[in-house]
Design an enzyme around this catalytic site. Sequence first.
Site, short mmCIF file in Angstrom:
data_model
loop_
_atom_site.label_atom_id
_atom_site.label_comp_id
_atom_site.label_asym_id
_atom_site.label_seq_id
_atom_site.Cartn_x
_atom_site.Cartn_y
_atom_site.Cartn_z
N SER A 146 -26.13 -66.23 3.77
CA SER A 146 -25.72 -64.86 4.05
C SER A 146 -24.21 -64.77 3.92
O SER A 146 -23.50 -65.77 4.09
CB SER A 146 -26.13 -64.46 5.47
OG SER A 146 -25.54 -63.24 5.88
N TYR A 159 -25.26 -65.84 14.64
CA TYR A 159 -25.74 -65.78 13.26
C TYR A 159 -24.68 -66.33 12.31
O TYR A 159 -25.01 -67.07 11.37
CB TYR A 159 -26.10 -64.35 12.91
CG TYR A 159 -26.82 -64.20 11.59
CD1 TYR A 159 -27.99 -64.90 11.33
CD2 TYR A 159 -26.34 -63.32 10.62
CE1 TYR A 159 -28.66 -64.75 10.12
CE2 TYR A 159 -27.01 -63.16 9.42
CZ TYR A 159 -28.16 -63.88 9.16
OH TYR A 159 -28.82 -63.73 7.97
#
Length: 260
Positions: A146, A159
């Site tokens: 990501s 995250y």
Amino acid sequence: MNPSQTNPSRPDQTPRTALVTGASTGIGEATVRALAGQGWQVFAVARREDRLAALAAQTGAVALAGDVTDDAAVARILDAVSSAGGVDTLINVAGGARGADQLGQAKTEDWEWMFQANVIGSMKLIRAFLPMLRAGRRGTVLNLTSTAALVAYEGGAGYNAAKAAQRAMTQALRLEEVGNNLRVIEVLPGMVQTEEFALNRLGDRERAAQVYRGVAEPLTAEDVADVVRYAVSLPHHVNLDEIVLRPVAQAAAHKVVRDS
């Protein structure tokens, strides 16, 4: 001669086989569909048997239900794939985010889940399948990370940390396995609107919808899957080491154009 050998921009047309994790929804499901549509044999892995069965019926993929963080499940998946002739490509899509708390309010269980789902699960699949991928001398591992691995943001520490760890693992794997002719690819999407990502992270449909509020065209799961399909279908000597993709409206992690 394979046409792709004379024109590296063309996808390789040699029959290929892949295992895709996270295949019950979102980018994983879309990747199974994209590869199967190009003629790949695909093993689709996820925990939800009902969704996998439907996907297999629609695409011809082989459904293998299991939790990639569980050693026994990984062993069963490896045995099933080996018995069916093996794969040359491993695509780790399984993962996700839990919570949007700032670090001072971090929930240990959310962080543990993110590291298990994004990092440990990918490691276990890679570790299990490396002998198979090495043996063919033309193996590929693609990890979906990501842009959260590149730039930290408030409320994203867990995250950010998990995806940065998965990115570091991917980079180390490329260095360690180049002698085995293993191709290692990292795809780093920005804002992608899928059925479950924001909902699973925030736990509320209204809050999840606000993530994409006013963004004219966030990426779709199909957009990312098409990039994954292209990257793994190129002739083996072509390695797209890192692919960052965002919607045009997202110029950077902190810069998103929204309609008023």
